[in-house]
Design a protein around this motif. Structure first.
Motif, PDB file in Angstrom:
ATOM      1  N   MET A   1       0.855  -1.186   0.000  1.00  0.00           N
ATOM      2  CA  MET A   1       0.000   0.000   0.000  1.00  0.00           C
ATOM      3  C   MET A   1       0.889   1.234   0.000  1.00  0.00           C
ATOM      4  SD  MET A   1      -3.090  -1.011   2.642  1.00  0.00           S
ATOM      5  CE  MET A   1      -2.039  -1.378   4.034  1.00  0.00           C
ATOM      6  N   ASP A   2       0.720   2.078  -0.981  1.00  0.00           N
ATOM      7  CA  ASP A   2       1.487   3.309  -1.053  1.00  0.00           C
ATOM      8  C   ASP A   2       1.074   4.241   0.079  1.00  0.00           C
ATOM      9  OD1 ASP A   2       2.894   2.537  -3.293  1.00  0.00           O
ATOM     10  OD2 ASP A   2       1.527   3.525  -4.696  1.00  0.00           O
ATOM     11  N   GLY A   3       2.050   4.890   0.681  1.00  0.00           N
ATOM     12  CA  GLY A   3       1.758   5.864   1.722  1.00  0.00           C
ATOM     13  C   GLY A   3       1.379   5.263   3.058  1.00  0.00           C
ATOM     14  N   VAL A   4       1.647   3.965   3.240  1.00  0.00           N
ATOM     15  CA  VAL A   4       1.314   3.286   4.506  1.00  0.00           C
ATOM     16  C   VAL A   4       2.540   2.513   4.966  1.00  0.00           C
ATOM     17  CG1 VAL A   4      -0.133   1.534   5.612  1.00  0.00           C
ATOM     18  CG2 VAL A   4      -1.116   3.066   3.877  1.00  0.00           C
ATOM     19  N   TYR A   5       2.860   2.625   6.253  1.00  0.00           N
ATOM     20  CA  TYR A   5       3.942   1.838   6.843  1.00  0.00           C
ATOM     21  C   TYR A   5       3.362   1.103   8.032  1.00  0.00           C
ATOM     22  CZ  TYR A   5       8.246   0.466   9.110  1.00  0.00           C
ATOM     23  OH  TYR A   5       9.259  -0.268   9.679  1.00  0.00           O
ATOM     24  N   VAL A   6       3.592  -0.185   8.109  1.00  0.00           N
ATOM     25  CA  VAL A   6       3.156  -0.994   9.246  1.00  0.00           C
ATOM     26  C   VAL A   6       4.397  -1.567   9.892  1.00  0.00           C
ATOM     27  CG1 VAL A   6       1.824  -3.005   9.973  1.00  0.00           C
ATOM     28  CG2 VAL A   6       0.984  -1.566   8.090  1.00  0.00           C
ATOM     29  N   GLY A   7       4.522  -1.412  11.202  1.00  0.00           N
ATOM     30  CA  GLY A   7       5.710  -1.902  11.887  1.00  0.00           C
ATOM     31  C   GLY A   7       5.398  -2.415  13.270  1.00  0.00           C
ATOM     32  N   LYS A   8       6.436  -2.822  13.940  1.00  0.00           N
ATOM     33  CA  LYS A   8       6.364  -3.233  15.342  1.00  0.00           C
ATOM     34  C   LYS A   8       7.320  -2.320  16.101  1.00  0.00           C
ATOM     35  CE  LYS A   8       5.018  -8.017  14.743  1.00  0.00           C
ATOM     36  NZ  LYS A   8       3.678  -7.863  15.261  1.00  0.00           N
ATOM     37  N   ALA A   9       6.771  -1.583  17.054  1.00  0.00           N
ATOM     38  CA  ALA A   9       7.563  -0.559  17.744  1.00  0.00           C
ATOM     39  C   ALA A   9       8.843  -1.126  18.337  1.00  0.00           C
ATOM     40  CB  ALA A   9       6.717   0.125  18.813  1.00  0.00           C
ATOM     41  N   ALA A  10       8.759  -2.247  19.038  1.00  0.00           N
ATOM     42  CA  ALA A  10       9.950  -2.793  19.692  1.00  0.00           C
ATOM     43  C   ALA A  10      11.013  -3.188  18.673  1.00  0.00           C
ATOM     44  CB  ALA A  10       9.575  -3.987  20.562  1.00  0.00           C
ATOM     45  N   VAL A  11      10.620  -3.737  17.556  1.00  0.00           N
ATOM     46  CA  VAL A  11      11.566  -4.153  16.517  1.00  0.00           C
ATOM     47  C   VAL A  11      12.150  -2.930  15.808  1.00  0.00           C
ATOM     48  CG1 VAL A  11      11.811  -5.418  14.350  1.00  0.00           C
ATOM     49  CG2 VAL A  11      10.420  -6.369  16.204  1.00  0.00           C
ATOM     50  N   ASP A  12      11.284  -2.023  15.348  1.00  0.00           N
ATOM     51  CA  ASP A  12      11.750  -0.840  14.621  1.00  0.00           C
ATOM     52  C   ASP A  12      12.600   0.065  15.515  1.00  0.00           C
ATOM     53  OD1 ASP A  12      10.374  -1.820  12.464  1.00  0.00           O
ATOM     54  OD2 ASP A  12       8.843  -0.270  12.461  1.00  0.00           O
ATOM     55  N   ALA A  13      12.251   0.168  16.782  1.00  0.00           N
ATOM     56  CA  ALA A  13      12.984   1.039  17.706  1.00  0.00           C
ATOM     57  C   ALA A  13      14.422   0.579  17.895  1.00  0.00           C
ATOM     58  CB  ALA A  13      12.267   1.092  19.054  1.00  0.00           C
ATOM     59  N   ALA A  14      14.652  -0.707  17.830  1.00  0.00           N
ATOM     60  CA  ALA A  14      15.996  -1.244  18.039  1.00  0.00           C
ATOM     61  C   ALA A  14      16.976  -0.748  16.978  1.00  0.00           C
ATOM     62  CB  ALA A  14      15.947  -2.771  18.045  1.00  0.00           C
ATOM     63  N   GLY A  15      16.480  -0.372  15.811  1.00  0.00           N
ATOM     64  CA  GLY A  15      17.357   0.046  14.729  1.00  0.00           C
ATOM     65  C   GLY A  15      17.763   1.500  14.734  1.00  0.00           C
ATOM     66  N   ASP A  16      17.171   2.322  15.589  1.00  0.00           N
ATOM     67  CA  ASP A  16      17.461   3.757  15.521  1.00  0.00           C
ATOM     68  C   ASP A  16      17.391   4.402  16.906  1.00  0.00           C
ATOM     69  OD1 ASP A  16      18.165   6.131  14.329  1.00  0.00           O
ATOM     70  OD2 ASP A  16      16.427   6.216  13.003  1.00  0.00           O
ATOM     71  N   GLY A  17      17.970   3.745  17.898  1.00  0.00           N
ATOM     72  CA  GLY A  17      18.003   4.301  19.244  1.00  0.00           C
ATOM     73  C   GLY A  17      16.627   4.505  19.851  1.00  0.00           C
ATOM     74  N   GLY A  18      15.647   3.756  19.377  1.00  0.00           N
ATOM     75  CA  GLY A  18      14.297   3.874  19.907  1.00  0.00           C
ATOM     76  C   GLY A  18      13.386   4.773  19.091  1.00  0.00           C
ATOM     77  N   TRP A  19      13.959   5.591  18.232  1.00  0.00           N
ATOM     78  CA  TRP A  19      13.159   6.568  17.491  1.00  0.00           C
ATOM     79  C   TRP A  19      12.435   5.929  16.322  1.00  0.00           C
ATOM     80  CZ3 TRP A  19      11.996  10.680  20.005  1.00  0.00           C
ATOM     81  CH2 TRP A  19      12.847  11.087  21.034  1.00  0.00           C
ATOM     82  N   LEU A  20      11.132   6.121  16.280  1.00  0.00           N
ATOM     83  CA  LEU A  20      10.276   5.554  15.237  1.00  0.00           C
ATOM     84  C   LEU A  20       9.990   6.550  14.125  1.00  0.00           C
ATOM     85  CD1 LEU A  20       7.614   3.810  17.499  1.00  0.00           C
ATOM     86  CD2 LEU A  20       9.647   2.792  16.456  1.00  0.00           C
ATOM     87  N   LEU A  21      10.046   7.830  14.442  1.00  0.00           N
ATOM     88  CA  LEU A  21       9.638   8.865  13.495  1.00  0.00           C
ATOM     89  C   LEU A  21      10.409  10.136  13.804  1.00  0.00           C
ATOM     90  CD1 LEU A  21       6.041   9.423  12.422  1.00  0.00           C
ATOM     91  CD2 LEU A  21       7.308  11.391  13.206  1.00  0.00           C
ATOM     92  N   GLY A  22      10.872  10.835  12.785  1.00  0.00           N
ATOM     93  CA  GLY A  22      11.573  12.100  12.989  1.00  0.00           C
ATOM     94  C   GLY A  22      12.443  12.453  11.804  1.00  0.00           C
ATOM     95  N   HIS A  23      13.210  13.529  11.963  1.00  0.00           N
ATOM     96  CA  HIS A  23      14.050  14.034  10.878  1.00  0.00           C
ATOM     97  C   HIS A  23      15.127  13.049  10.450  1.00  0.00           C
ATOM     98  CE1 HIS A  23      16.746  14.909  14.245  1.00  0.00           C
ATOM     99  NE2 HIS A  23      17.688  14.804  13.343  1.00  0.00           N
TER     100      HIS A  23
END
Length: 121
Positions: A1-23
């Motif tokens: 689906m274009d324009g949609v992201y589905v994730g798992k917070a605990a998994v995605d957070a591990a890749g960027d110091g906990g940050w899920l969204l930002g600059h």
């Protein structure tokens, strides 16, 4: 689906110091934002911020998902003990934190400022 992201917070957070969204997300990623940052923080009991954040340039909201979490401010501490407890602090308010129990918290900060990071101690 274009324009949609589905994730798992605990998994995605591990890749960027906990940050899920930002600059700090790539500009072509739907999770890129200059307006807001969202973090999924998982903290073991006894975890403490490496040093106080001073001269904060963003407003922030921290919500307790689970555990017991202490926010420390110059004028006193706030203990978040029940799911959904939250605290908001303004730009310029120095702060630190301590996980009294194993805790999961969600932090929302705005705006998202490139290059701004409190150095580790």
């Amino acid at each position: 689906m274009d324009g949609v992201y589905v994730g798992k917070a605990a998994v995605d957070a591990a890749g960027d110091g906990g940050w899920l969204l930002g600059h700090f997300k790539p500009e072509d990623d739907i999770r890129h934002s200059d307006e807001v940052e969202i973090k999924w923080g998982m903290h073991p009991r006894g975890d403490r911020r490496a040093q106080w954040a001073t001269g904060e340039k963003r407003t922030a909201l921290l919500v307790l998902i689970s555990g017991r979490f202490r926010m420390e401010f110059p004028e006193g501490d706030v203990v978040l003990a029940e799911q959904g407890d939250y605290v908001v602090w303004a730009r310029g308010v120095d702060h630190s934190w301590y996980a009294e129990e194993e805790s999961v918290v969600m932090t929302v900060r705005w705006p998202s400022i490139p290059g701004y990071k409190v150095p580790e101690a």
